[in-house]
Design an enzyme around this catalytic site. Structure first.
Site, PDB file in Angstrom:
ATOM      1  CB  ALA A  19      -0.919  -0.002   1.217  1.00  0.00           C
ATOM      2  CD  GLU A 125      -6.352 -17.402  -1.031  1.00  0.00           C
ATOM      3  OE1 GLU A 125      -6.255 -17.152   0.169  1.00  0.00           O
ATOM      4  OE2 GLU A 125      -5.767 -16.756  -1.907  1.00  0.00           O
ATOM      5  CG  HIS A 248      -4.717 -17.689   7.905  1.00  0.00           C
ATOM      6  ND1 HIS A 248      -4.637 -19.054   7.771  1.00  0.00           N
ATOM      7  CD2 HIS A 248      -4.710 -17.180   6.650  1.00  0.00           C
ATOM      8  CE1 HIS A 248      -4.574 -19.347   6.473  1.00  0.00           C
ATOM      9  NE2 HIS A 248      -4.612 -18.230   5.782  1.00  0.00           N
ATOM     10  NE  ARG A 299      -8.447 -16.377   5.420  1.00  0.00           N
ATOM     11  CZ  ARG A 299      -7.530 -15.605   4.862  1.00  0.00           C
ATOM     12  NH1 ARG A 299      -7.138 -14.521   5.476  1.00  0.00           N
ATOM     13  NH2 ARG A 299      -7.035 -15.931   3.701  1.00  0.00           N
ATOM     14  CG  HIS A 360      -4.010 -13.679   8.528  1.00  0.00           C
ATOM     15  ND1 HIS A 360      -2.700 -13.904   8.179  1.00  0.00           N
ATOM     16  CD2 HIS A 360      -4.694 -13.568   7.349  1.00  0.00           C
ATOM     17  CE1 HIS A 360      -2.590 -13.935   6.853  1.00  0.00           C
ATOM     18  NE2 HIS A 360      -3.788 -13.703   6.333  1.00  0.00           N
ATOM     19  NE  ARG A 395      -8.044 -10.233   4.773  1.00  0.00           N
ATOM     20  CZ  ARG A 395      -7.072 -10.991   4.263  1.00  0.00           C
ATOM     21  NH1 ARG A 395      -6.589 -10.722   3.074  1.00  0.00           N
ATOM     22  NH2 ARG A 395      -6.566 -11.984   4.953  1.00  0.00           N
TER      23      ARG A 395
END
Ligand code: SIN
Length: 550
Positions: A19, A125, A248, A299, A360, A395
């Protein structure tokens, strides 16, 4: 302690992850001067460790609508749909730019496929219904950082200050509240020279990454102390949704190899989660009990399921089984993970991989618009430090690199548009903007720093982790209040050091997470509180916003 050295730039970027460097590159296109301030070497950042990749619609069988929908589903009613759509739709342009800079994503040809499907090998994923994760082997972050660092070094108008750690932002506060506060830059400790320098610029952009080090177990590197969020909070910026900490599900469980991520991409290629019902028993699958997508569920669901199975069975880890692939295939697709597992005595083609969840990703952060603009004029935030509304309450995997790439473009454009306004009223080259702190004596009790650091990370793991209750949160709140008081006293009494700055930031961020979690009286996405086990539909689209009172 006071320091009088002042450096002037047009733009300051704090942080050298994807970023930060992407923002610096876009800002530098105007020809104006950009300072990148980073607390270790330029390479040391969380982005570099990203294994999975960049989620982006690249396949003719995929659509923007489906990517938007998967993101909204994972985000559990807290994403901002317009932000999600804008970021998803800008993805292909951002990827094209990366490729132009020299990024090499794995193609299907690289993996030996000749099936005529899209040029790039697209991984899958958790929570994605389509294959859409562009990757560079299993070291995607390292490849993107390589390209960005090369490009930044080639720009004469970007100056990188390594081993410079930001202490606080330079702010002018509007006491009459008639206009937003203004940010003029940052006070920065030059670690090697041991002195604080004032960096002034009409625009300051925070890209300091996430907050993983607030927790005892994390996939994040040492630099992930939440410093950008902590500084912005102290400066008076709005901070949002800090209760949404993503754990995670699969970090390698090993006595000496710490923090090593076993990418969700393995589950995308068919790996299944298993656990032992009793000591010594053959591990069996369990995810069908928790979600129709089983091991590829979002997740938050997977991490909670693992936590619950570990507590139920008393086992210290669960397992990933990817033995359906040959050693040759695994080495080709996951060379880095294969090698690391082998170092841990696990041959992925023949053995189960022992895994545990760990902190995570921070879904909350400095509240910004899609252009990265914070509630303080002249202050921007991009990447994990920011809360744009893309991630909501959870997320979707590999959406974060996409966000970093896209929002850095939007932020640079917004800064360009507003530059003249930011420049007006900027302190002149002769006006003082010096940094002062209480005392210049060296601390005689460095043990305080190490002790407080360990204590925070331990109680955050135990009381503010995957499974929360009000009682646990209250316990954590009592402890953090005491520790923060001690740290503030220490901060003003002794000479500031990098360790002390990081401890202070970690403590601030821990308290923000606790306060946000105490405010949310429901369970949604990553925030599970057993005292409020259900989602409250009245809180759909309602952010938890915190702002320091002066
Ligand atoms: C992973 O590779 O599992 C991590 C990807 C991500 O966190 O987005």
């Amino acid at each position: 302690m006071q320091n009088n050295e002042i450096k002037h730039y047009d733009h300051i970027v704090i942080g050298s992850g994807l970023a930060g460097l992407s923002s610096a590159l876009h800002l530098a296109k105007s020809g104006r001067s950009v300072a990148v301030v980073t607390k270790r070497s330029i390479e040391e950042c969380n982005s570099r460790l990203a294994q999975g990749g960049v989620a982006c619609v690249m396949d003719r069988l995929d659509t923007f609508d489906e990517h938007v929908q998967d993101t909204l589903t994972a985000g559990a009613g807290l994403c901002k749909e317009d932000v999600v759509r804008a970021i998803v739709e800008e993805g292909p342009a951002a990827i094209a730019e990366l490729i132009e800079l020299g990024a090499k994503f794995t193609t299907r040809g690289d993996l030996g496929y000749q099936d005529g499907r899209s040029e790039f090998d697209l991984g899958r994923e958790g929570g994605h219904h389509k294959r859409r994760v562009l990757h560079a082997g299993d070291i995607t972050g390292a490849e993107l950082e390589r390209v960005m660092i090369e490009a930044v070094r080639a720009r004469p108008n970007i100056t990188v200050f390594e081993y410079h750690i930001a202490v606080d932002l330079v702010i002018s506060r509007r006491l009459d509240q008639t206009a937003p506060n203004r940010c003029f830059g940052a006070y920065v400790l030059d670690i090697n020279a041991n002195r604080v320098i004032t960096f002034l610029a009409p625009s300051t952009l925070i890209a300091c990454g996430g907050t993983g080090k607030v927790y005892l177990y994390t996939s994040n590197p040492d630099v992930a102390c939440g410093s950008g969020i902590a500084m912005a909070y102290r400066a008076g910026a709005q901070i949002a949704n800090m209760e949404f900490v993503q754990f995670h599900p699969t970090i390698l469980h090993h006595p000496t190899i710490r923090s090593f991520l076993i990418s969700e991409a393995l589950r995308g290629e068919g790996a299944v989660l298993k656990c032992r019902e009793t000591k010594g028993a053959e591990p069996v699958e369990f995810m069908h009990k928790y979600h129709p997508m089983k091991s590829l569920a979002p997740r938050d669901v997977v991490a909670r399921a693992i936590d619950s199975e570990m507590k139920r069975t008393g086992e210290e880890c669960v397992y990933l089984d990817i033995r359906m692939h040959s050693e040759e295939e695994l080495k080709r697709r996951f060379p880095n993970i294969f090698a690391k597992c082998l170092e841990a005595g696990v041959n992925m083609a023949h053995d189960l991989i022992p895994v545990v969840p760990a902190a995570h990703f921070m879904c909350g952060g400095i509240k910004t618009g899609i252009d990265g603009a914070s509630s303080i004029e002249g202050l921007y935030a991009v990447g994990e430090s920011a809360c744009t509304g893309l991630h909501g309450a959870n997320r979707l995997a590999s959406n974060s690199l996409l966000e970093a790439l896209v929002v850095s473009r939007f932020a640079a454009a917004s800064i360009d548009r507003n530059f003249a306004k930011f420049k007006k009223n900027h302190p002149t080259r002769t006006e003082p903007c010096h940094w002062t702190s209480g005392n210049a004596t060296d601390s005689d009790e460095l043990v305080v720093i190490a002790h407080n650091w360990d204590e925070i990370r331990r109680f955050m793991w135990d009381y503010v982790g995957i499974y929360r209750t009000d009682k646990r949160l209250e316990r954590a709140k009592n402890r953090i209040k005491l520790i923060r008081k001690e740290i503030e006293k220490y901060y003003w009494d002794f000479k500031v050091t990098a360790d002390l700055i990081e401890l202070r930031n970690i403590a601030t961020v821990a308290e923000l997470i606790i306060d946000c979690a105490l405010q949310r009286h429901e369970s949604r996405g990553l925030n599970f509180n057993a005292d409020y086990p259900f989602l409250d539909p009245e809180l759909d689209c309602v952010d938890t916003v915190i702002q320091r009172k002066f």
